[in-house]
Design a protein around this motif. Structure first.
Motif, PDB file in Angstrom:
ATOM      1  N   SER A  13       8.450 -24.654   0.354  1.00 18.66           N
ATOM      2  CA  SER A  13       7.960 -23.358   0.998  1.00 18.66           C
ATOM      3  C   SER A  13       8.861 -22.366   0.322  1.00 18.66           C
ATOM      4  CB  SER A  13       7.934 -23.520   2.492  1.00 18.66           C
ATOM      5  OG  SER A  13       9.139 -23.599   3.039  1.00 18.66           O
ATOM      6  N   SER A  14       8.498 -21.185   0.591  1.00 16.99           N
ATOM      7  CA  SER A  14       9.230 -19.911   0.352  1.00 16.99           C
ATOM      8  C   SER A  14       8.650 -18.769   1.158  1.00 16.99           C
ATOM      9  CB  SER A  14       9.040 -19.557  -1.003  1.00 16.99           C
ATOM     10  OG  SER A  14       8.089 -18.970  -1.670  1.00 16.99           O
ATOM     11  N   THR A  15       9.616 -17.730   1.253  1.00 14.20           N
ATOM     12  CA  THR A  15       9.225 -16.644   2.007  1.00 14.20           C
ATOM     13  C   THR A  15       9.102 -15.525   1.149  1.00 14.20           C
ATOM     14  OG1 THR A  15      10.199 -17.333   4.081  1.00 14.20           O
ATOM     15  CG2 THR A  15       9.867 -15.089   4.067  1.00 14.20           C
ATOM     16  N   SER A  16       8.074 -14.822   1.187  1.00 20.82           N
ATOM     17  CA  SER A  16       8.034 -13.530   0.320  1.00 20.82           C
ATOM     18  C   SER A  16       7.733 -12.302   1.235  1.00 20.82           C
ATOM     19  CB  SER A  16       6.959 -13.734  -0.681  1.00 20.82           C
ATOM     20  OG  SER A  16       7.150 -14.750  -1.738  1.00 20.82           O
ATOM     21  N   THR A  17       8.262 -11.259   0.815  1.00 19.71           N
ATOM     22  CA  THR A  17       8.196 -10.112   1.814  1.00 19.71           C
ATOM     23  C   THR A  17       7.142  -9.242   1.354  1.00 19.71           C
ATOM     24  OG1 THR A  17      10.572 -10.284   2.455  1.00 19.71           O
ATOM     25  CG2 THR A  17       9.422  -8.114   2.789  1.00 19.71           C
ATOM     26  N   LEU A  18       6.195  -8.891   2.029  1.00 22.26           N
ATOM     27  CA  LEU A  18       5.339  -7.855   1.648  1.00 22.26           C
ATOM     28  C   LEU A  18       5.605  -6.629   2.301  1.00 22.26           C
ATOM     29  CD1 LEU A  18       2.259  -7.739   0.768  1.00 22.26           C
ATOM     30  CD2 LEU A  18       1.376  -7.924   2.925  1.00 22.26           C
ATOM     31  N   THR A  19       5.734  -5.537   1.478  1.00 23.76           N
ATOM     32  CA  THR A  19       5.938  -4.079   1.653  1.00 23.76           C
ATOM     33  C   THR A  19       4.788  -3.419   1.974  1.00 23.76           C
ATOM     34  OG1 THR A  19       7.812  -4.421   0.285  1.00 23.76           O
ATOM     35  CG2 THR A  19       7.138  -2.107   1.065  1.00 23.76           C
ATOM     36  N   ILE A  20       4.633  -2.961   3.184  1.00 23.05           N
ATOM     37  CA  ILE A  20       3.476  -2.149   3.835  1.00 23.05           C
ATOM     38  C   ILE A  20       3.727  -0.680   4.091  1.00 23.05           C
ATOM     39  CG2 ILE A  20       1.704  -2.063   5.483  1.00 23.05           C
ATOM     40  CD1 ILE A  20       2.124  -4.945   6.087  1.00 23.05           C
ATOM     41  N   ARG A  21       3.179   0.387   3.137  1.00 14.53           N
ATOM     42  CA  ARG A  21       3.341   1.663   3.429  1.00 14.53           C
ATOM     43  C   ARG A  21       2.592   2.353   4.509  1.00 14.53           C
ATOM     44  NH1 ARG A  21       2.152   4.419  -1.061  1.00 14.53           N
ATOM     45  NH2 ARG A  21       1.053   3.089  -2.091  1.00 14.53           N
ATOM     46  N   VAL A  22       3.064   3.171   5.334  1.00  9.97           N
ATOM     47  CA  VAL A  22       2.125   3.719   6.234  1.00  9.97           C
ATOM     48  C   VAL A  22       1.575   5.147   5.395  1.00  9.97           C
ATOM     49  CG1 VAL A  22       2.031   4.988   8.489  1.00  9.97           C
ATOM     50  CG2 VAL A  22       3.392   2.927   8.126  1.00  9.97           C
ATOM     51  N   CYS A  23       0.500   5.271   5.545  1.00 19.39           N
ATOM     52  CA  CYS A  23      -0.224   6.619   4.793  1.00 19.39           C
ATOM     53  C   CYS A  23      -1.278   7.248   5.662  1.00 19.39           C
ATOM     54  CB  CYS A  23      -0.750   6.177   3.537  1.00 19.39           C
ATOM     55  SG  CYS A  23       0.255   5.458   2.344  1.00 19.39           S
ATOM     56  N   SER A  24      -1.385   8.617   5.353  1.00 21.06           N
ATOM     57  CA  SER A  24      -2.088   9.485   5.825  1.00 21.06           C
ATOM     58  C   SER A  24      -3.595   9.163   5.321  1.00 21.06           C
ATOM     59  CB  SER A  24      -1.967  10.989   5.912  1.00 21.06           C
ATOM     60  OG  SER A  24      -3.011  11.617   6.200  1.00 21.06           O
ATOM     61  N   CYS A  25      -4.653   8.797   5.817  1.00 27.87           N
ATOM     62  CA  CYS A  25      -6.026   8.593   5.397  1.00 27.87           C
ATOM     63  C   CYS A  25      -7.114   9.474   6.218  1.00 27.87           C
ATOM     64  CB  CYS A  25      -6.338   7.168   5.721  1.00 27.87           C
ATOM     65  SG  CYS A  25      -5.129   5.854   4.968  1.00 27.87           S
ATOM     66  N   SER A  38       7.983   4.801   8.078  1.00 21.62           N
ATOM     67  CA  SER A  38       7.020   4.959   7.020  1.00 21.62           C
ATOM     68  C   SER A  38       6.842   3.575   6.361  1.00 21.62           C
ATOM     69  CB  SER A  38       7.700   6.081   5.978  1.00 21.62           C
ATOM     70  OG  SER A  38       8.875   5.572   5.723  1.00 21.62           O
ATOM     71  N   VAL A  39       7.409   2.744   6.694  1.00 14.92           N
ATOM     72  CA  VAL A  39       7.457   1.573   5.582  1.00 14.92           C
ATOM     73  C   VAL A  39       7.878   0.153   6.636  1.00 14.92           C
ATOM     74  CG1 VAL A  39       8.367  -0.028   3.952  1.00 14.92           C
ATOM     75  CG2 VAL A  39       8.202   2.589   3.514  1.00 14.92           C
ATOM     76  N   TYR A  40       7.165  -0.805   6.671  1.00 16.75           N
ATOM     77  CA  TYR A  40       7.148  -1.965   7.517  1.00 16.75           C
ATOM     78  C   TYR A  40       7.484  -3.289   6.179  1.00 16.75           C
ATOM     79  CZ  TYR A  40       5.797   0.564  11.349  1.00 16.75           C
ATOM     80  OH  TYR A  40       5.444   1.258  12.617  1.00 16.75           O
ATOM     81  N   TYR A  41       8.052  -4.052   6.759  1.00 20.78           N
ATOM     82  CA  TYR A  41       8.413  -5.256   5.773  1.00 20.78           C
ATOM     83  C   TYR A  41       7.935  -6.574   6.529  1.00 20.78           C
ATOM     84  CZ  TYR A  41      11.353  -2.112   3.462  1.00 20.78           C
ATOM     85  OH  TYR A  41      11.865  -0.997   2.804  1.00 20.78           O
ATOM     86  N   LEU A  42       7.011  -7.271   6.051  1.00 19.15           N
ATOM     87  CA  LEU A  42       6.221  -8.419   6.629  1.00 19.15           C
ATOM     88  C   LEU A  42       6.718  -9.521   5.725  1.00 19.15           C
ATOM     89  CD1 LEU A  42       4.525  -9.289   8.870  1.00 19.15           C
ATOM     90  CD2 LEU A  42       2.531  -9.098   7.487  1.00 19.15           C
ATOM     91  N   PRO A  43       7.601 -10.559   6.273  1.00 20.53           N
ATOM     92  CA  PRO A  43       7.976 -11.755   5.757  1.00 20.53           C
ATOM     93  C   PRO A  43       6.743 -12.695   5.908  1.00 20.53           C
ATOM     94  CG  PRO A  43       9.873 -11.053   7.164  1.00 20.53           C
ATOM     95  CD  PRO A  43       8.481 -10.185   7.501  1.00 20.53           C
ATOM     96  N   VAL A  44       6.318 -13.335   4.739  1.00 20.30           N
ATOM     97  CA  VAL A  44       5.237 -14.428   4.643  1.00 20.30           C
ATOM     98  C   VAL A  44       5.699 -15.784   4.123  1.00 20.30           C
ATOM     99  CG1 VAL A  44       2.826 -14.760   3.885  1.00 20.30           C
ATOM    100  CG2 VAL A  44       3.636 -12.448   4.317  1.00 20.30           C
ATOM    101  N   VAL A  45       5.606 -16.834   4.878  1.00 21.99           N
ATOM    102  CA  VAL A  45       5.965 -18.218   4.387  1.00 21.99           C
ATOM    103  C   VAL A  45       4.883 -18.726   3.702  1.00 21.99           C
ATOM    104  CG1 VAL A  45       6.805 -20.455   5.299  1.00 21.99           C
ATOM    105  CG2 VAL A  45       7.621 -18.080   6.412  1.00 21.99           C
ATOM    106  N   ILE A  46       5.058 -19.237   2.617  1.00 24.05           N
ATOM    107  CA  ILE A  46       4.056 -19.901   1.886  1.00 24.05           C
ATOM    108  C   ILE A  46       4.383 -21.300   1.570  1.00 24.05           C
ATOM    109  CG2 ILE A  46       2.653 -19.806  -0.263  1.00 24.05           C
ATOM    110  CD1 ILE A  46       3.190 -17.008  -0.542  1.00 24.05           C
TER     111      ILE A  46
END
Length: 740
Positions: A535-547, A518-526
């Motif tokens: 530089s730093s790593t920020s995590t983007l939380t991605i929810r899985v939804c019904s569309c 239901s949830v994915y965590y995507l680490p992004v390096v900026i």
């Protein structure tokens, strides 16, 4: 003697002719003007003469028998110049007229009996000074009441009796003129002139009258201003402020009004840069003021040359010479003890934010301007440096850093440095010091905001699901340049750097299933592009939804919603159980009188307690329940803030076996509130397991109520236990503890 002109006009037989009689008589005489005799008068005494008309019987009378005409009083031509009369003869016996009435005119001949009189007793005139000979001053006018058409009785001649040689008068017109040139108002301003008017053309025996003419000479700008002295000596302290007055001087001008208005200016001198002169328009004085700070140590005497001129000049007189004057003014500067002087009005220093402590960033310089040249000591005004970031050497004025600097906290530091003489600390000066903290790349970029990202279950590969950007508290000279990348290869998502400080998050595959994940965590390096690179790593939380088919979100998984809200699954279940327990208690208390019937029953008055516990019996307020039910009054009332020795004589076993954790939690919290003397009293609407005596509401607790009341069922947990268990089984897996 008065000459009378008598003309008789006769219209009848008897008076068919006209005769003019010229009579000269003495005043107060009653002259026999003329005898009027009718042709029908036979001389036998039968004729009677009658006179009528102007003045008949008063001024003139006629002898009835002889017809002689007489004047009975003085005649004045100036009062009346002629009279019209009628004469008629009658028969004494019959009373019938002997002939028709005849009209005749008596004219009074003039004699010189009136002197000339001027229209004004005193004339006033003015004429500019320095006027030419013959300049008109004034015209006087006299009149004579005598007859101007008869002889010279009213012919006047003017002459001047007083005022020579300055003025003259024209004999025929009475015009007064200037008779002397260069009459100076500054020598004599006013003159009195006496003018005479004489009749009979000025001949001997004529009558005369006089008048006075006051002549004032008006001012013209014929006098230049003049200084009383060729030089003036003034003094002032060297500490005199700019614009302060040093002294005043004044030139003399014999003119008046605007002709005496003057203006001053400095035309030369070695003190021209330091001194100025201002004209006082009221007193016409020249005010010497300080234009630039004087310095006793460098120059003792300041000399200027001052010029004075008239503001309004008459070109008719400036040809005679320059209408100005000059004088020398010397100003002596007196010594005073002056405070230190800084080399600059303010100091500006720059320092990198990563500069180590103890490093000098600049030096403040000041000196004693007096001839003594006392040494200077420096100090930082601590009110301007509350964090104590800087230190200044009291002897050489060197400023050093004593704490770390952070540009992101403050870009500028404004402090004040004090300089004072060591021998006289009261002589002190202040200078502002501006310290600019230069940026160093010591902060890593991060997400510009918290992103609420979701991906549809029916998404396709390569579809954009989010555009991200970054911020950096640093301030590079050429602007920010961020680089976005993933920390590692991700099979589900990829990132595309737009090279404009933004990036796009794209899907790498299709067919996501929220039941599997239901949830994915995507680490992004900026990373930034400054030196050194941060530089730093920020995590983007991605929810899985019904569309739906167009990509609009319809619903997401429970875990995803909880994660987005920051709550765990267990916490959500506990909240739901507590809500259901509270609802069950309120549903089973339908027949009891509520503790508070309406909002109006909530007392808003201030209450006080005698000890740290407190209860309704401790308050000074009114008991609303007692007021509603006065019959409920017990002598033995227990305190509600003290736990009784036997709280409940009987405890019913709780059948809540499936929900032991919730039961234990609620019971422990009740015990904590019962035993805590600092817990809120009854008046603050906190509900206790024990209400105390005297409460008409009785016990409202579903857990600690007495079992003696058979018409109420307080065992709500035993009734609701199976439902809570079933609800918990729906959300919690016994094997994994993960939400389904």
């Amino acid at each position: 003697m008065t000459a009378y002109h008598i003309k008789l006009f006769a219209e009848g037989k008897a008076f068919c002719y006209s005769t003019v009689f010229d009579l000269k008589i003495i005043r107060n005489d009653l002259p026999n003007i003329k005898s009027l005799r009718s042709d029908k008068d036979r001389g036998d005494g039968t004729a009677r003469y009658v006179l009528s008309g102007e003045g008949a019987g008063i001024i003139f009378r006629i002898d009835e028998k002889s017809g002689d005409l007489h004047a009975t009083q003085r005649l004045d031509r100036e009062e009346k110049a002629s009279y019209t009369l009628q004469a008629q003869a009658f028969n004494k016996i019959t009373g019938l007229p002997l002939e028709p009435a005849t009209e005749f005119i008596v004219k009074i001949h003039d004699i010189n009996d009136n002197e000339p009189k001027f229209t004004k007793a005193v004339y006033t005139a003015s004429v500019p000074e320095m006027s030419d000979v013959g300049t008109f001053v004034i015209e006087v006018n006299a009149t004579d009441a005598d007859d101007a058409t008869y002889g010279n009785s009213a012919k006047l001649v003017y002459s001047i009796l007083q005022g020579q040689p300055y003025f003259s008068v024209e004999p025929e017109t009475g015009i007064v003129r200037i008779a002397l040139s260069n009459m100076d108002r500054e020598v004599r301003k006013e003159y009195q002139v006496i003018i005479q008017a004489k009749d009979m053309a000025g001949q001997m025996g004529g009558l005369s009258g006089t008048t006075m003419v006051n002549v004032t000479l008006t001012d013209v700008n014929d006098s230049p201003p003049r200084f009383a002295y060729s030089s003036y000596h003034l003094s002032t302290y060297e500490s005199a402020e700019i614009g302060s007055t040093v002294g005043r001087i004044k030139a003399n001008d014999g003119d008046e009004g605007e002709n005496a208005e003057m203006k001053y200016r400095i035309v030369d001198g070695d003190g021209k840069e330091y001194l100025d002169i201002i004209t006082d328009e009221i007193t016409q004085e020249g005010v010497i003021v300080v234009k630039k700070k004087l310095d006793y140590e460098s120059k003792r005497v300041y000399t200027v040359k001052v010029e004075v001129t008239n503001t309004h000049q008459d070109p008719n007189f400036t040809v005679l010479g320059p209408f100005l004057d000059t004088a020398i003014i010397k100003v002596t500067a007196k010594d005073v003890d002056e405070p230190p002087v800084f080399s600059r009005p303010q100091f500006v220093f720059e320092v990198n934010e990563d500069t180590p402590k103890g490093i000098a960033i600049g030096t403040i310089t000041a000196w004693d301007p007096d001839a003594t040249h006392y040494p200077i000591q420096y100090a930082i005004d601590q009110h301007t440096d509350p964090e104590r970031l800087y230190h200044i050497d009291p002897k050489n004025g060197s400023i050093t850093i004593i704490k770390s600097l952070d540009r992101e906290v403050s870009k500028w530091h404004n402090i004040s440095v004090l300089a004072s003489e060591m021998n006289n600390p009261h002589q002190r000066s202040r200078v502002p010091v501006l310290i600019k903290v230069l940026d160093v790349n010591d902060n890593a970029p991060e997400f510009a905001m918290i992103y609420e990202t979701f991906v549809c279950e029916n998404v396709r590969a390569g579809q954009l699901i989010q555009t991200i950007s970054a911020i950096d508290t640093d301030d590079p000279l050429v602007g920010h340049k961020f680089v976005f990348s993933l920390s590692s290869m991700n099979p589900n998502f990829t990132i595309f750097d737009n090279e404009d400080n933004t990036a796009r998050i794209l899907t790498r595959r299709s067919g996501f299933n929220r039941r599997e994940m239901s949830v994915y965590y995507l680490p992004v390096v900026i990373s930034d592009s400054d030196y050194p690179i941060q530089s730093s790593t920020s995590t983007l939380t991605i929810r899985v939804c019904s569309c739906d088919a167009t990509g609009n979100m319809r619903s997401c998984s429970v875990d995803a919603l909880l994660l987005s809200a920051g709550l765990s699954t267990g916490a959500l279940v506990a909240i739901l159980l507590c809500v259901l327990i509270l609802l069950s208690e309120f549903m089973q208390t339908g027949r009891k009188e509520p503790l508070i019937i309406s909002k109006e029953d909530i007392r808003d008055n201030v209450v006080s307690y005698n000890d740290e516990g407190g209860g309704e019996e401790d308050t000074q307020a009114f008991d609303i329940g007692t007021l509603r039910h006065p019959e409920v009054v017990e002598s033995n009332q227990l305190r509600r803030d003290i736990i009784p020795e036997m709280l409940f004589p009987y405890h019913r076993p709780s059948p809540m076996k499936e929900c032991a954790d919730v039961r234990d939690f609620i019971i422990s919290r009740l015990q904590e509130n019962d035993t805590d003397p600092s817990a809120p009293p009854y008046d603050s609407l906190a509900t206790y397991a024990y209400e105390g005596n005297g409460s008409i509401a009785e016990s409202l607790s579903s857990l600690e109520s007495s079992a003696t009341e058979g018409d109420h069922e307080y065992d709500y947990l035993s009734n609701w236990g199976p439902q809570f268990k079933k609800l918990a089984d729906m959300y919690i897996s016994k094997d994994t503890g993960v939400a389904n």
